[in-house]
Design a protein around this motif. Structure first.
Motif, PDB file in Angstrom:
ATOM      1  N   VAL A 106      38.744  19.279  39.512  1.00 25.42           N
ATOM      2  CA  VAL A 106      39.971  20.419  39.884  1.00 25.42           C
ATOM      3  C   VAL A 106      40.027  21.368  38.827  1.00 25.42           C
ATOM      4  O   VAL A 106      40.198  22.553  39.059  1.00 25.42           O
ATOM      5  CB  VAL A 106      41.198  19.556  39.809  1.00 25.42           C
ATOM      6  N   ARG A 107      39.541  21.196  37.534  1.00 24.18           N
ATOM      7  CA  ARG A 107      39.381  22.216  36.428  1.00 24.18           C
ATOM      8  C   ARG A 107      38.493  23.148  36.799  1.00 24.18           C
ATOM      9  O   ARG A 107      38.775  24.479  36.524  1.00 24.18           O
ATOM     10  CB  ARG A 107      39.080  21.526  35.352  1.00 24.18           C
ATOM     11  N   ASN A 108      37.171  22.846  37.451  1.00 28.69           N
ATOM     12  CA  ASN A 108      36.124  23.639  37.527  1.00 28.69           C
ATOM     13  C   ASN A 108      36.503  24.526  38.812  1.00 28.69           C
ATOM     14  O   ASN A 108      35.993  25.577  38.772  1.00 28.69           O
ATOM     15  CB  ASN A 108      34.788  22.878  37.738  1.00 28.69           C
ATOM     16  N   ASN A 109      37.335  23.952  39.692  1.00 26.35           N
ATOM     17  CA  ASN A 109      37.582  24.666  40.837  1.00 26.35           C
ATOM     18  C   ASN A 109      38.527  26.000  40.377  1.00 26.35           C
ATOM     19  O   ASN A 109      38.209  27.180  40.980  1.00 26.35           O
ATOM     20  CB  ASN A 109      38.437  23.924  41.849  1.00 26.35           C
ATOM     21  N   PHE A 110      39.210  25.801  39.476  1.00 19.16           N
ATOM     22  CA  PHE A 110      40.300  26.492  38.954  1.00 19.16           C
ATOM     23  C   PHE A 110      39.258  27.718  38.217  1.00 19.16           C
ATOM     24  O   PHE A 110      39.513  29.108  38.288  1.00 19.16           O
ATOM     25  CB  PHE A 110      41.366  25.966  37.832  1.00 19.16           C
ATOM     26  N   ILE A 111      38.609  27.448  37.444  1.00 16.68           N
ATOM     27  CA  ILE A 111      37.696  28.354  36.599  1.00 16.68           C
ATOM     28  C   ILE A 111      36.981  29.197  37.513  1.00 16.68           C
ATOM     29  O   ILE A 111      36.547  30.243  37.327  1.00 16.68           O
ATOM     30  CB  ILE A 111      36.910  27.625  35.701  1.00 16.68           C
ATOM     31  N   THR A 112      36.152  28.225  38.637  1.00 13.33           N
ATOM     32  CA  THR A 112      35.379  29.206  39.600  1.00 13.33           C
ATOM     33  C   THR A 112      36.270  30.306  40.280  1.00 13.33           C
ATOM     34  O   THR A 112      35.766  31.371  40.289  1.00 13.33           O
ATOM     35  CB  THR A 112      34.812  28.272  40.554  1.00 13.33           C
ATOM     36  N   LYS A 113      37.191  29.787  40.558  1.00 12.48           N
ATOM     37  CA  LYS A 113      38.220  31.006  41.492  1.00 12.48           C
ATOM     38  C   LYS A 113      38.392  32.281  40.464  1.00 12.48           C
ATOM     39  O   LYS A 113      38.304  33.463  41.013  1.00 12.48           O
ATOM     40  CB  LYS A 113      39.407  30.332  41.702  1.00 12.48           C
ATOM     41  N   VAL A 114      38.795  32.049  39.339  1.00 13.04           N
ATOM     42  CA  VAL A 114      38.979  33.075  38.096  1.00 13.04           C
ATOM     43  C   VAL A 114      37.876  33.893  38.084  1.00 13.04           C
ATOM     44  O   VAL A 114      37.730  35.221  38.154  1.00 13.04           O
ATOM     45  CB  VAL A 114      39.497  32.550  36.745  1.00 13.04           C
ATOM     46  N   ILE A 115      36.530  33.140  38.283  1.00 12.33           N
ATOM     47  CA  ILE A 115      35.502  33.804  37.609  1.00 12.33           C
ATOM     48  C   ILE A 115      35.138  34.749  39.002  1.00 12.33           C
ATOM     49  O   ILE A 115      34.770  35.910  38.854  1.00 12.33           O
ATOM     50  CB  ILE A 115      34.262  33.031  37.364  1.00 12.33           C
ATOM     51  N   VAL A 116      35.127  34.096  40.135  1.00 17.37           N
ATOM     52  CA  VAL A 116      34.816  35.044  41.433  1.00 17.37           C
ATOM     53  C   VAL A 116      35.739  35.989  41.644  1.00 17.37           C
ATOM     54  O   VAL A 116      35.117  37.202  42.041  1.00 17.37           O
ATOM     55  CB  VAL A 116      35.188  34.118  42.553  1.00 17.37           C
ATOM     56  N   TRP A 117      37.113  36.072  41.432  1.00 17.97           N
ATOM     57  CA  TRP A 117      38.026  37.117  41.573  1.00 17.97           C
ATOM     58  C   TRP A 117      37.548  38.364  40.347  1.00 17.97           C
ATOM     59  O   TRP A 117      37.680  39.491  40.872  1.00 17.97           O
ATOM     60  CB  TRP A 117      39.412  36.599  40.941  1.00 17.97           C
ATOM     61  N   ALA A 118      37.211  37.725  39.297  1.00 19.33           N
ATOM     62  CA  ALA A 118      36.648  38.852  38.328  1.00 19.33           C
ATOM     63  C   ALA A 118      35.529  39.644  38.783  1.00 19.33           C
ATOM     64  O   ALA A 118      35.476  40.640  38.559  1.00 19.33           O
ATOM     65  CB  ALA A 118      36.390  38.263  36.851  1.00 19.33           C
ATOM     66  N   TYR A 119      34.500  38.899  39.200  1.00 20.30           N
ATOM     67  CA  TYR A 119      33.399  39.323  39.817  1.00 20.30           C
ATOM     68  C   TYR A 119      33.629  40.387  41.151  1.00 20.30           C
ATOM     69  O   TYR A 119      33.200  41.555  41.210  1.00 20.30           O
ATOM     70  CB  TYR A 119      32.509  38.242  40.369  1.00 20.30           C
ATOM     71  N   THR A 120      34.591  39.834  41.915  1.00 22.98           N
ATOM     72  CA  THR A 120      34.930  40.586  43.093  1.00 22.98           C
ATOM     73  C   THR A 120      35.725  41.826  42.972  1.00 22.98           C
ATOM     74  O   THR A 120      35.405  43.144  43.441  1.00 22.98           O
ATOM     75  CB  THR A 120      35.715  39.717  44.099  1.00 22.98           C
ATOM     76  N   TYR A 121      36.630  41.724  41.853  1.00 22.77           N
ATOM     77  CA  TYR A 121      37.434  42.903  41.786  1.00 22.77           C
ATOM     78  C   TYR A 121      37.377  43.738  40.483  1.00 22.77           C
ATOM     79  O   TYR A 121      37.584  45.018  40.400  1.00 22.77           O
ATOM     80  CB  TYR A 121      38.865  42.392  41.940  1.00 22.77           C
ATOM     81  N   ALA A 122      36.968  43.144  39.500  1.00 27.02           N
ATOM     82  CA  ALA A 122      36.857  43.986  38.199  1.00 27.02           C
ATOM     83  C   ALA A 122      35.539  44.464  38.056  1.00 27.02           C
ATOM     84  O   ALA A 122      35.411  45.271  37.142  1.00 27.02           O
ATOM     85  CB  ALA A 122      37.440  42.933  36.989  1.00 27.02           C
ATOM     86  N   LYS A 123      34.544  43.876  38.610  1.00 24.99           N
ATOM     87  CA  LYS A 123      33.209  44.479  38.194  1.00 24.99           C
ATOM     88  C   LYS A 123      32.974  45.878  38.451  1.00 24.99           C
ATOM     89  O   LYS A 123      32.331  46.526  37.844  1.00 24.99           O
ATOM     90  CB  LYS A 123      32.020  43.722  39.165  1.00 24.99           C
ATOM     91  N   SER A 124      33.602  46.441  39.607  1.00 26.90           N
ATOM     92  CA  SER A 124      33.604  47.641  40.026  1.00 26.90           C
ATOM     93  C   SER A 124      34.354  48.844  39.216  1.00 26.90           C
ATOM     94  O   SER A 124      34.429  49.972  39.397  1.00 26.90           O
ATOM     95  CB  SER A 124      33.583  47.960  41.595  1.00 26.90           C
TER      96      SER A 124
END
Length: 505
Positions: A113-131
């Motif tokens: 459950v913890r890693n699901n949370f961390i994964t979601k935050v990292i994916v959001w960062a990659y999707t929206y903040a990378k550009s």
């Protein structure tokens, strides 16, 4: 809703909750949208959600990698999202902060459950903040409008820690942030009104871009106001016209009525100004019985009615117990039930659209004040003996919408700092106040109106509806079941010459 688009220093995190004026609110959102469009590759706008749009392969890859990582040392893990080393390092520091915060707050059931949370935050960062372009002269910006879930709040915190100017906007209510944001990173700006959430784009479509250039005269006027009237104890007329009142009960003895009753709010004990909210110390007295000395009783009643006969009086006198209209309650209640929001309050803009709405002829500030005071009252759990149920809320709203015009007028003339409006009620013989009228009195007192009820028979029981600690009750020396205000008036009249002559004989 002031936003600085040229902030070269530390980032900020603001939460704007509620609405002051719907038209102005929509205009501000439209302006925010327009200004944001000028920020090339530096602004994120989320409308009621942060979509999880990363590819499934990427999500699974990040989740698998987390199984072998030291969650307590994210900074030194092999995670590279941003090409710029400094930006990536700042991201990892922000990620570590958010991971620690999530573990502290959420008590994850297991590592998955913890890693699901961390994964979601990292994916959001990659999707929206990378550009995002971090090389501009101003901070990147994130605007989140509407309802928000817990994981999305952590993402906003991550962006803020990375250096984003972060703005959360919700016209209806606060959601989760205070319980998550343990370090008080964000600053909340609350308005007294509320509105339907809708969507960011829907609200923007209703608004217009604000093109407002402040004149030199306006600047000077504002500077004078700030120098003279802010935090000095000196107030200009209608300084808080767009503000709000907070009624504070004066816990006094009857004799204090002679001292404080005709004093302006700013000279009463307990008066205070906090931003645009003015704490107004008020009387709410039920005086049962009379003094044995009738003259002393007459003196007290007369003192409370001193300003009643004056021109432009702020005092209303009622001697039949009928404070306002309570007819056709059930018919009107049916229409109003569709204006209720999920938190129990009512959408004031929807109320204004109804045929039964009678406040349209009054200015917008007064209309909003009366309706928002109603929402404030029904949200309170310390005013009524029993918290108002749905029917009671609807009934009170109908009573408010049918307020006597004279009551509305004294509220409209209420400059919170100065003379306080007053309602004096005299209950003749064994008259009582209906439950509806008592409920309405609670609302009126919450506005900041002085209320004095003379009840010679002592038969009217406010305590059935209003909590005992929300008004002062005093019982004078004798109970009288026959006293009327008219009889009292007759005894006020000075004896004629003939009366004196006969009396002497």
């Amino acid at each position: 809703m002031e936003v600085n688009f040229k902030n070269n220093g530390d980032s900020y995190f603001y939460r704007f909750i509620g609405i002051n004026d719907t038209k102005k609110y929509n205009d501000e959102l439209k302006t925010l949208q327009f200004k944001s469009s000028e920020l090339e590759n530096t602004c994120l706008i989320f409308d009621n959600e942060v979509p999880l749009s990363g590819e499934m392969e990427l999500i699974q890859y990040i989740y698998n990698e987390l199984q072998t990582m030291n969650i307590n040392d994210m900074i030194n893990q092999d995670i590279t999202i941003f090409d710029d080393y400094q930006v990536n390092n700042k991201f990892l520091e922000a990620l570590q902060y958010v991971v620690n915060l999530g573990i502290c707050n959420e008590n994850f059931f297991n590592d998955n459950v913890r890693n699901n949370f961390i994964t979601k935050v990292i994916v959001w960062a990659y999707t929206y903040a990378k550009s995002i372009d971090f090389t501009k002269e101003y901070n990147p910006m994130c605007i989140y409008y509407g309802k928000i879930e817990k994981h999305e709040i952590y993402f906003l915190i991550l962006l803020y820690k990375m250096g984003f100017d972060t703005i959360y906007i919700n016209p209806l209510k606060e959601e989760y942030i205070e319980e998550i944001d343990k370090d008080k990173l964000s600053i909340c700006k609350k308005s007294m009104q509320i509105g339907a959430i809708e969507s960011f784009n829907e609200r923007c479509e209703k608004g217009n871009v604000i093109e407002n250039v402040e004149t030199i005269t306006k600047q000077i006027q504002r500077e004078i106001h700030e120098d003279i009237f802010v935090n000095t104890g000196i107030f200009k007329p209608w300084q808080f016209r767009n503000g709000f009142s907070k009624s504070v009960l004066l816990d006094t003895i009857v004799e204090d009525i002679y001292i404080y009753y005709n004093e302006p709010a700013k000279l009463r004990d307990g008066f205070e100004v906090q931003g645009d909210v003015v704490k107004v110390p008020t009387f709410f007295y039920k005086i049962d019985g009379e003094y044995t000395d009738r003259a002393e009783y007459i003196k007290l009643v007369s003192h409370c009615l001193e300003s009643y006969s004056l021109s432009n009086s702020n005092t209303l006198f009622i001697d039949d117990g009928n404070i306002s209209s309570d007819e056709d309650l059930n018919d009107d209640m049916y229409q109003l039930m569709f204006c209720q929001l999920s938190d129990g309050t009512f959408d004031i803009e929807e109320i204004k659209k109804l045929d039964i709405y009678k406040f349209k002829k009054y200015n917008e500030v007064l209309q909003n004040f009366l309706l928002n005071k109603f929402n404030e009252v029904i949200k309170r759990d310390d005013l009524f003996v029993k918290k108002l149920d749905k029917d009671s809320c609807l009934k009170l709203l109908v009573l408010v919408l049918n307020l006597d015009k004279n009551i509305i007028r004294i509220v409209d003339n209420f400059d919170f700092v100065y003379n306080i409006p007053k309602i004096v009620i005299f209950l003749n013989k064994e008259d009582i106040l209906s439950d509806n009228m008592i409920m309405l009195l609670a609302y009126l007192h919450n506005i900041g109106i002085d209320i004095i009820i003379f009840n010679p028979s002592g038969m009217c029981n406010l305590s059935n509806i209003i909590r005992n600690d929300k008004f002062n009750l005093v019982r004078l020396q004798k109970i009288s079941y026959e006293t009327t205000y008219n009889k009292l008036i007759l005894s006020l009249a000075k004896p004629s010459v003939f009366t004196k002559l006969f009396k002497n004989k």
